[in-house]
Design an enzyme around this catalytic site. Structure first.
Site, PDB file in Angstrom:
ATOM      1  N   ALA A  54       0.835  -1.206   0.000  1.00 20.67           N
ATOM      2  CA  ALA A  54       0.000   0.000   0.000  1.00 20.67           C
ATOM      3  C   ALA A  54       0.873   1.260   0.000  1.00 20.67           C
ATOM      4  O   ALA A  54       1.958   1.258   0.587  1.00 20.67           O
ATOM      5  CB  ALA A  54      -0.915   0.000   1.221  1.00 20.67           C
TER       6      ALA A  54
ATOM      7  N   GLY B  71       0.195   1.442  -3.342  1.00 30.02           N
ATOM      8  CA  GLY B  71       0.133   0.813  -4.653  1.00 30.02           C
ATOM      9  C   GLY B  71       1.054   1.362  -5.716  1.00 30.02           C
ATOM     10  O   GLY B  71       1.050   0.875  -6.846  1.00 30.02           O
TER      11      GLY B  71
ATOM     12  N   LYS C 120       4.260   1.074  -6.206  1.00 32.83           N
ATOM     13  CA  LYS C 120       5.204   0.080  -6.718  1.00 32.83           C
ATOM     14  C   LYS C 120       4.471  -1.092  -7.364  1.00 32.83           C
ATOM     15  O   LYS C 120       4.903  -1.621  -8.387  1.00 32.83           O
ATOM     16  CB  LYS C 120       6.136  -0.368  -5.591  1.00 32.83           C
TER      17      LYS C 120
ATOM     18  N   ASP D 215       9.375  -3.045   0.273  1.00 30.43           N
ATOM     19  CA  ASP D 215       9.565  -1.628   0.580  1.00 30.43           C
ATOM     20  C   ASP D 215       9.104  -1.458   2.025  1.00 30.43           C
ATOM     21  O   ASP D 215       7.934  -1.219   2.298  1.00 30.43           O
ATOM     22  CB  ASP D 215       8.755  -0.754  -0.379  1.00 30.43           C
TER      23      ASP D 215
ATOM     24  N   CYS E 223      12.854   4.336   2.818  1.00 34.06           N
ATOM     25  CA  CYS E 223      13.014   5.772   2.539  1.00 34.06           C
ATOM     26  C   CYS E 223      13.649   6.434   3.755  1.00 34.06           C
ATOM     27  O   CYS E 223      13.216   7.488   4.216  1.00 34.06           O
ATOM     28  CB  CYS E 223      11.673   6.421   2.182  1.00 34.06           C
TER      29      CYS E 223
END
Length: 464
Positions: free
Chosen positions: A116, A118, A120, A183, A236
């Site tokens: 979520a 979305g 990627k 991620d 990140c």
């Protein structure tokens, strides 16, 4: 934009330790630079070059992905009919990197484990080109619903969307996937320039909080990766504890995993003590902060793929209603020679919903699915109502009854608001279901009757 003076002193001390003096000063100066806006073109519908020709926006290519572009801050692509046609996804340029650098090929089985909202997953779906399997998961059910909407708006087609813990997925899908993207949730240091709210979260839950979570998520992902498969880990954030240290921990605790070198692009920095990894800093590129590491599971066995048991369940449950069969017969391939949904083994009915499942779909009744394949529509008494997801999946050439308005036609916005549309005398349309398009790109369904389009655009997606 966040100001340098808003940053916690403890964070600044950590960045001084991480960067040499000149890079630290450049990083601090980046907080006086404007943030950049990005969109990524949907290659399921058109190429980047094709979008450049019709785009109303001022575009500049993002170097590390073929279909990524910067646009000006004053432009509003989320308030444009092309957005509702699924032609692009709005995404921070650095966040485009993980899906761009995971080498997905059509036919792969791909897992986006923390998917979520979305961004990627939509790119992974585009890379698969309708072949293979995309399994998109988020442990948060509310976030998984947003993920599903974005995938359907993109026209992603036969997908699986789940809301499960990594542990539960690993229990049912061992060594199943060819490619996995993690991620991971993180302390968000790389996004401080963009979102001041992340600073408060960092003070409450910093790297010490997230690192154990990240290790657990990736260790479960390793269990689901087939021998010879690739796993891309990204965050990140800048903290080594959440980046290189997580990669190091995975390698030390999983001898089957090896680190692969990611490609170079201008402005990319190499990982600290891990040259194979990549770091993105906002003072080196036009984008925010990111970290990426690519690992491969050594091919120690035959890597046989698990088939799942959905075939038996489909044979027991499928019985096509006449109205649904009649509607689906009209949907053809781009050359008009074949039916798109002719494979009866992939059709599945649950309650009043008709689905077209991915090939090799791994059915497990105990997994919490939000979507199993492409939702084709709802089966009502003596009628079939096609879904919004199906409209976004189709191209104009796939369906015999269409109406296409220009992007500037005021009826496009009226349609997106859910209003009834009156056709002009010169606009001929047969009775029945109609695929409504903008510049030839589908938006949704309507029911035609004597020059009037009764609006069937999905209420939850309407223009506000």
């Amino acid at each position: 934009m966040v100001k340098y003076t808003e940053l916690p002193s403890l964070y600044l001390e950590k960045m001084r330790e991480l960067l040499d003096h000149s890079n630290y000063e450049e990083y601090i100066s980046s907080f006086d630079m404007p943030k950049v806006q990005g969109l990524r073109v949907n290659n399921l519908k058109l190429s980047g070059r094709e979008f450049e020709q019709l785009s109303p926006f001022s575009l500049e290519p993002v170097p590390w992905t073929e279909n990524g572009y910067y646009y000006r801050e004053e432009e509003k692509p989320a308030r444009d009919p092309y957005y509702y046609a699924g032609l692009y996804y709005l995404q921070e340029p650095s966040a485009m990197t993980p899906a761009a650098l995971l080498p997905v090929q059509p036919g792969d089985r791909v897992l986006d484990l923390c998917a979520a909202p979305g961004g990627k997953s939509t790119e992974l779906a585009a890379k698969l080109k309708g072949e293979g399997l995309l399994f998109s998961n988020d442990i948060s059910n509310s976030r998984a619903k947003a993920l599903l909407k974005n995938l359907e708006l993109f026209g992603a087609g036969p997908i699986c969307v789940t809301s499960e813990s990594p542990e539960k997925l690993a229990e049912y899908l061992p060594e199943f996937f060819d490619k996995i993207l993690v991620d991971a949730p993180c302390s968000g240091e790389g996004m401080f320039r963009k979102d001041s709210g992340l600073i408060k979260d960092w003070l409450e839950h910093g790297p010490d909080y997230y690192a154990p979570i990240q290790k657990n998520i990736v260790s479960q992902a390793v269990k689901m990766l087939r021998p010879g498969g690739l796993l891309l880990y990204s965050t990140c954030t800048f903290a080594k504890q959440e980046d290189e240290k997580v990669i190091q921990w995975i390698l030390e605790n999983n001898p089957s995993m090896e680190l692969m070198k990611l490609p170079d692009f201008h402005g990319f920095a190499r990982g600290f003590e891990m040259e194979e990894c990549i770091r993105l800093f906002p003072h080196k590129i036009k984008g925010e902060g990111h970290f990426l590491g690519l690992m491969r599971k050594k091919d120690l066995g035959d890597g046989e793929k698990i088939q799942g048991n959905i075939q038996e369940n489909r044979r027991k449950q499928i019985k096509m209603p006449e109205e649904a069969e009649k509607f689906l017969k009209e949907i053809k391939s781009s050359d008009g020679k074949e039916r798109l949904f002719s494979d009866q083994s992939r059709l599945y009915i649950k309650e009043d919903s008709l689905y077209f499942l991915p090939k090799d779909f791994p059915y497990h009744a105990r997994l919490r699915y939000l979507r199993t394949g492409l939702l084709l529509g709802q089966i009502k008494k003596n009628r079939f109502e096609p879904s919004q997801a199906l409209a976004m999946f189709l191209k104009k050439c796939n369906y015999p009854r269409t109406i296409s308005f220009s992007r500037e036609d005021e009826r496009v916005i009226r349609y997106l608001k859910g209003e009834t549309i009156i056709l002009k005398d010169t606009e001929k349309l047969a009775e029945g279901w109609c695929l409504v398009c903008a510049e030839g790109f589908p938006l949704g369904w309507a029911k035609g009757n004597k020059g009037v389009l009764k609006n069937k655009y999905y209420p939850g997606w309407r223009w506000q």
